[in-house]
Design an enzyme around this catalytic site. Structure first.
Site, PDB file in Angstrom:
ATOM      1  N   SER A  70       0.829  -1.212   0.000  1.00 25.89           N
ATOM      2  CA  SER A  70       0.000   0.000   0.000  1.00 25.89           C
ATOM      3  C   SER A  70       0.859   1.255   0.000  1.00 25.89           C
ATOM      4  CB  SER A  70      -0.938   0.008   1.210  1.00 25.89           C
ATOM      5  OG  SER A  70      -0.203   0.021   2.427  1.00 25.89           O
ATOM      6  N   GLU A  90      -6.851  -5.323 -23.385  1.00 32.41           N
ATOM      7  CA  GLU A  90      -6.173  -6.101 -22.346  1.00 32.41           C
ATOM      8  C   GLU A  90      -5.796  -5.208 -21.167  1.00 32.41           C
ATOM      9  OE1 GLU A  90      -5.200  -9.358 -22.166  1.00 32.41           O
ATOM     10  OE2 GLU A  90      -5.957 -10.039 -24.094  1.00 32.41           O
ATOM     11  N   GLN A 104     -12.699   7.253 -31.285  1.00 39.71           N
ATOM     12  CA  GLN A 104     -12.982   6.798 -32.647  1.00 39.71           C
ATOM     13  C   GLN A 104     -14.251   7.437 -33.206  1.00 39.71           C
ATOM     14  OE1 GLN A 104     -13.022   2.494 -32.486  1.00 39.71           O
ATOM     15  NE2 GLN A 104     -10.817   2.374 -32.798  1.00 39.71           N
ATOM     16  N   ARG A 195       1.613  -9.372 -16.932  1.00 36.55           N
ATOM     17  CA  ARG A 195       1.805  -9.271 -18.380  1.00 36.55           C
ATOM     18  C   ARG A 195       3.245  -9.514 -18.826  1.00 36.55           C
ATOM     19  NH1 ARG A 195      -3.325  -9.773 -20.180  1.00 36.55           N
ATOM     20  NH2 ARG A 195      -4.716  -8.341 -19.060  1.00 36.55           N
TER      21      ARG A 195
END
Length: 235
Positions: A70, A90, A104, A195
């Protein structure tokens, strides 16, 4: 892919708010020292009583060992990233990050370019040529379809943003999606630990590796336990 650190937490008060905190040497970065200050505040150990954790690198190593992460939330880092829409999807699963992404609806995405999946570089010879040809054909077809749909909706009286809103349905996952992403260091560590792995999607693994490299420049002790090579199931 483009990954650029554009902002990070910098210490402002050298007096540490009038506490008895004894600062580390000048080589310790703002992010690393702020994490230590926050941790020592929990136990009022500002005078560094334990010689085993007197240095910042050792103190944060202990913090990481016991999972007291923390204290890493007080500093943040902001990146400008250009990556594919699939990477954005992702990355947005990490809910402690904050995003500002190109629209977009207001921007013509066909002018933003694409990101070729890393697997395409692993092909060789005729396989590489065929795969590249398919990819470029899809890009060309998607762009033509997008522009045609915008034309149809615009001619039907729809405002430009609504026309693009409808037409974006045909855009491929490889469409470039410029984004500004902010996270505290606990959040970034979570992203990288998930990842920066051999089993992760290749493009986001590449992103994680570049994030790690730049984060180590501003908070080396905070990321001291992260390996330089991707995690693997073997260790």
């Amino acid at each position: 892919m483009k990954v650029q650190l554009i902002a990070s937490t910098i210490l402002e008060d050298p007096s540490w708010a009038g506490t008895d905190y004894v600062g580390d040497d000048e080589t310790v970065t703002s992010a690393d020292e702020l994490a230590e200050f926050a941790g020592r505040n929990c136990y009022l150990s500002f005078d560094r009583p334990n010689p085993k954790t007197r240095e910042n690198v050792d103190y944060l190593n202990h913090i990481l060992d016991v999972g007291h992460e923390s204290v890493l939330e007080h500093s943040s880092a902001t990146f400008y990233i250009e990556a594919s829409r699939s990477v954005l999807t992702e990355l947005e699963r990490h809910r402690h990050l904050s995003f500002s992404v190109v629209s977009q609806r207001y921007v013509d995405p066909t002018e933003l370019g694409i990101h070729v999946p890393p697997a395409f570089t692993e092909l060789s010879g005729s396989d590489a040529d065929k795969a590249k040809e398919v990819l470029l054909d899809v890009q060309s077809f998607a762009q033509e379809a997008y522009e045609y749909l915008v034309h149809i909706f615009s001619d039907a009286g729809f405002p430009r943003k609504k026309a693009r809103e409808a037409a974006r349905a045909v855009l491929p996952n490889m469409t470039n999606s410029p984004m500004v992403v902010t996270g505290n260091h606990r959040a970034w560590r979570y992203v990288i630990k998930n990842r920066w792995h051999e089993a992760a999607d290749a493009e986001i693994r590449e992103l994680a590796g570049e994030l790690l490299r730049q984060l180590r420049e501003i908070a080396p002790n905070t990321y001291q336990d992260i390996p330089t090579e991707p995690y693997s199931y073997g260790g």
